[in-house]
Enzyme design. Structure first.
Site, PDB file in Angstrom:
ATOM      1  N   CYS A  43       0.828  -1.214   0.000  1.00  0.00           N
ATOM      2  CA  CYS A  43       0.000   0.000   0.000  1.00  0.00           C
ATOM      3  C   CYS A  43       0.860   1.261   0.000  1.00  0.00           C
ATOM      4  O   CYS A  43       0.669   2.148  -0.827  1.00  0.00           O
ATOM      5  CB  CYS A  43      -0.930  -0.011   1.205  1.00  0.00           C
ATOM      6  SG  CYS A  43      -1.795   1.545   1.437  1.00  0.00           S
ATOM      7  N   CYS A  48      -1.262   1.638  -3.275  1.00  0.00           N
ATOM      8  CA  CYS A  48      -2.282   2.684  -3.106  1.00  0.00           C
ATOM      9  C   CYS A  48      -1.713   4.101  -3.027  1.00  0.00           C
ATOM     10  O   CYS A  48      -2.196   4.999  -3.714  1.00  0.00           O
ATOM     11  CB  CYS A  48      -3.075   2.442  -1.833  1.00  0.00           C
ATOM     12  SG  CYS A  48      -3.460   0.722  -1.512  1.00  0.00           S
ATOM     13  N   LYS A  51       0.336   5.313  -6.130  1.00  0.00           N
ATOM     14  CA  LYS A  51      -0.667   5.324  -7.216  1.00  0.00           C
ATOM     15  C   LYS A  51      -1.566   6.545  -7.103  1.00  0.00           C
ATOM     16  O   LYS A  51      -1.786   7.264  -8.068  1.00  0.00           O
ATOM     17  CB  LYS A  51      -1.483   4.030  -7.153  1.00  0.00           C
ATOM     18  CG  LYS A  51      -2.546   3.825  -8.191  1.00  0.00           C
ATOM     19  CD  LYS A  51      -3.881   4.409  -7.880  1.00  0.00           C
ATOM     20  CE  LYS A  51      -4.522   4.038  -6.589  1.00  0.00           C
ATOM     21  NZ  LYS A  51      -5.048   2.708  -6.498  1.00  0.00           N
ATOM     22  N   TYR A 178      -8.325  -3.669 -11.811  1.00  0.00           N
ATOM     23  CA  TYR A 178      -8.046  -2.414 -11.101  1.00  0.00           C
ATOM     24  C   TYR A 178      -6.776  -1.741 -11.623  1.00  0.00           C
ATOM     25  O   TYR A 178      -6.783  -0.582 -12.001  1.00  0.00           O
ATOM     26  CB  TYR A 178      -7.761  -2.699  -9.619  1.00  0.00           C
ATOM     27  CG  TYR A 178      -8.914  -2.941  -8.702  1.00  0.00           C
ATOM     28  CD1 TYR A 178      -9.396  -1.910  -7.897  1.00  0.00           C
ATOM     29  CD2 TYR A 178      -9.488  -4.195  -8.567  1.00  0.00           C
ATOM     30  CE1 TYR A 178     -10.417  -2.137  -6.989  1.00  0.00           C
ATOM     31  CE2 TYR A 178     -10.514  -4.422  -7.661  1.00  0.00           C
ATOM     32  CZ  TYR A 178     -10.971  -3.392  -6.874  1.00  0.00           C
ATOM     33  OH  TYR A 178     -11.974  -3.609  -5.986  1.00  0.00           O
ATOM     34  N   GLU A 182      -6.514   1.658 -13.851  1.00  0.00           N
ATOM     35  CA  GLU A 182      -6.026   2.848 -13.150  1.00  0.00           C
ATOM     36  C   GLU A 182      -4.787   3.411 -13.858  1.00  0.00           C
ATOM     37  O   GLU A 182      -4.694   4.620 -14.108  1.00  0.00           O
ATOM     38  CB  GLU A 182      -5.691   2.507 -11.695  1.00  0.00           C
ATOM     39  CG  GLU A 182      -6.953   2.245 -10.862  1.00  0.00           C
ATOM     40  CD  GLU A 182      -6.667   1.910  -9.401  1.00  0.00           C
ATOM     41  OE1 GLU A 182      -5.493   1.607  -9.074  1.00  0.00           O
ATOM     42  OE2 GLU A 182      -7.613   1.952  -8.594  1.00  0.00           O
ATOM     43  N   HIS A 435     -27.691  21.049  -3.175  1.00  0.00           N
ATOM     44  CA  HIS A 435     -27.739  21.607  -4.516  1.00  0.00           C
ATOM     45  C   HIS A 435     -26.820  22.811  -4.647  1.00  0.00           C
ATOM     46  O   HIS A 435     -26.722  23.591  -3.709  1.00  0.00           O
ATOM     47  CB  HIS A 435     -29.184  22.017  -4.813  1.00  0.00           C
ATOM     48  CG  HIS A 435     -29.381  22.458  -6.216  1.00  0.00           C
ATOM     49  ND1 HIS A 435     -29.367  21.592  -7.288  1.00  0.00           N
ATOM     50  CD2 HIS A 435     -29.585  23.703  -6.724  1.00  0.00           C
ATOM     51  CE1 HIS A 435     -29.562  22.293  -8.399  1.00  0.00           C
ATOM     52  NE2 HIS A 435     -29.691  23.561  -8.087  1.00  0.00           N
ATOM     53  N   GLU A 440     -26.346  14.850  -5.652  1.00  0.00           N
ATOM     54  CA  GLU A 440     -27.755  14.983  -5.271  1.00  0.00           C
ATOM     55  C   GLU A 440     -28.611  13.969  -6.026  1.00  0.00           C
ATOM     56  O   GLU A 440     -29.720  13.647  -5.602  1.00  0.00           O
ATOM     57  CB  GLU A 440     -28.259  16.410  -5.468  1.00  0.00           C
ATOM     58  CG  GLU A 440     -28.275  16.916  -6.890  1.00  0.00           C
ATOM     59  CD  GLU A 440     -28.708  18.394  -6.969  1.00  0.00           C
ATOM     60  OE1 GLU A 440     -29.807  18.713  -6.502  1.00  0.00           O
ATOM     61  OE2 GLU A 440     -27.925  19.213  -7.492  1.00  0.00           O
TER      62      GLU A 440
END
Ligand code: NDP
Length: 450
Positions: A43, A48, A51, A178, A182, A435, A440
């Site tokens: 990681c 992670c 990356k 993944y 990515e 908003h 939303e």
């Protein structure tokens, strides 16, 4: 019998370090940890974190372009890997030091060494020294898998991409999961000419079909040359670059070829089978719901167990193990409704079931909307975001939530709380919209599309 330590952890990644720290600081255990490479594991060192920093780096090309529509006079002079790379690695060094310091501050003894198992209570370090422990935790993670074919040794993997001296001008990325998706987006954003091969009919196998199609299109629209149903036959180093012979007949040279064809558990050469630890078909350590292996004193967490191969899951598994074995409270890691994100550009955030998965056992309603967000439309972009809720028609629970949009990783974390709490579609509906936001739409989809 007296042991040198209460717990010996093999592997200084997310899962191992969490388990070691909690066992020592909260469980009062005498803990040692061995790491053969760098503290922080996949990681922090080659996954992670670097990356995500590269995702941020690559996003600026788009920001600068879109800035013009918003009245900014900014010119791009290209991305400078030589300037970014040292900055990136300085940050990784800082994080690695923090991992080490946090473990040491908790009282964990760190051995910068490979460790293998001699028996159910003994590990042997690289210098031959043996150390005994009442419990051993294997948290050795995984490593990239590259299939064997003529020229496969020319391929780099996600381990290497952060270390290259210069960015290639052109790259072929093989895989549709993944990492492949990515890095196709990251490198494309950094100005590399990217080609991606995926052997199946659509990328992101196993995810929601509608999402797969949506992201596939966005990736192609962004400039990645994505070839589906296509694989490499062989590769050869030539003066012009790596010559790739492809199943679709589009043979050509690339500066680099990166394989992102899955990862395999780091369970080899540890002596596991010799002492009776059961491994599965892919080499994963077989564990029960307490992360205990077939040898009672030996536990395993994280990618080496190949359950859900995500950092936060490994951390939960490590923490639950430490709580259970040293903390006096029995805790199981909860693998249900684990949210996640694929950091394509835009990102994909998900929690719960895909439409196809849900249909197997549930009568469902599907609420979905795809549209051009105001920010992108203003900049003249055609990109669409996608919001999708899968709802159980009988009890109205939201079974799955899927978001493809800028910041979807952030959005899904919040939606996942509601889904984990068992929110119904009506709970979403009675929440007032914020908003103007893109999110939303999560509370304003009135009619099911299917
Ligand atoms: P994935 O399992 O996600 O994807 C592997 C890809 O390689 C699939 O498209 C697969 O095809 C293809 N493939 C497998 N074998 C071959 C082969 N022999 N020839 C050609 N193609 C092949 O693995 P990754 O390496 O992308 O990532 C590993 C894991 O790491 C992920 O599953 C995830 O758990 C974790 N991860 C999580 C991230 C995140 O949370 N954002 C980021 C990166 C990794 P097919 O589908 O047809 O089998």
């Amino acid at each position: 019998m007296d042991f040198d330590f209460d717990l010996f952890v093999i592997g200084g990644g997310s899962g191992g370090v969490r388990a070691a720290r909690i066992a020592a600081s909260e469980g009062g255990a005498k803990v040692a940890l061995a790491e053969e490479y760098r503290m922080g594991g996949t990681c922090v060192i080659r996954g992670c974190v670097p990356k995500k920093l590269m995702v941020y780096a690559s996003g600026f090309s788009r920001t600068v372009e879109d800035g013009k529509a918003y009245g900014w006079d900014i010119r791009q002079h290209g991305f400078d890997w030589g300037q970014f790379r040292p900055h990136l690695h300085a940050e990784l060094d800082r994080l690695e030091a923090a991992y080490r310091r946090n473990a040491q501050n908790a009282g964990v003894t760190i051995f910068d060494s490979r460790a293998v198992l001699d028996d159910a209570h003994t590990v042997r370090l690289a210098d031959g020294k043996t150390v005994t422990a009442k419990h051993i935790l294997v948290a050795t993670g995984g490593q990239p898998f590259v299939p064997d074919f003529p020229g496969s040794e020319l391929a780099i993997t996600s381990n290497d991409i952060f270390l290259v001296d210069e960015l290639p001008k052109s790259i072929l990325i093989v895989g549709g999961g993944y990492i492949a998706c990515e890095f196709a987006c990251i490198l494309n954003g950094l100005g590399v000419e990217v080609t991606q091969f995926y052997r199946g009919a659509q990328i992101l196998n196993g995810f929601d079909e509608e999402v797969r199609g949506h992201i596939g299109e966005l990736i192609m629209d962004s400039g990645v040359s994505l070839h589906l149903g296509c694989d490499v036959i062989e590769m050869e180093q030539q003066d012009e670059g790596i010559f790739v012979k492809a199943t679709n007949g589009k043979n050509r040279h690339y500066d680099k070829v990166m394989y992102a064809t899955g990862r395999k558990p780091n369970s080899g050469g540890l002596g596991l089978e010799d002492i009776g630890v059961k491994l599965g078909r892919k080499g994963e350590i077989v564990v029960d719901e307490w992360s205990q292996t077939s040898v009672p004193s030996i536990y395993a967490v994280g990618d080496v167990t190949d359950r859900i191969n995500l950092t936060p899951v490994a951390i939960r598994e490590g923490h639950a193990f430490a709580d259970t074995v040293f903390g006096g409270k029995k805790v199981k890691a909860d693998h249900a409704l684990v949210p996640g994100a694929v950091f394509t550009q835009p990102e994909y955030g998900y929690v719960g079931m895909s439409e196809e998965e849900a249909r197997k056992d549930h009568e469902i309603e599907v609420y979905a909307t795809a549209f051009k967000p105001m920010k992108d439309a203003f900049a003249g972009r055609e990109d669409r975001v996608l919001f999708k809720l899968i709802v159980d028609a009988a009890d109205r629970r939201v079974l799955g939530c899927h978001i493809v949009a800028e910041g979807a990783g952030e959005l899904i974390q919040l939606a996942a709380i509601a889904v984990k709490m068992g929110a119904t579609k009506e709970d979403f509906d009675r929440t007032v919209a914020v908003h103007p936001t893109i999110a939303e739409e999560l509370v304003t989809m009135r009619k099911p599309v299917r």
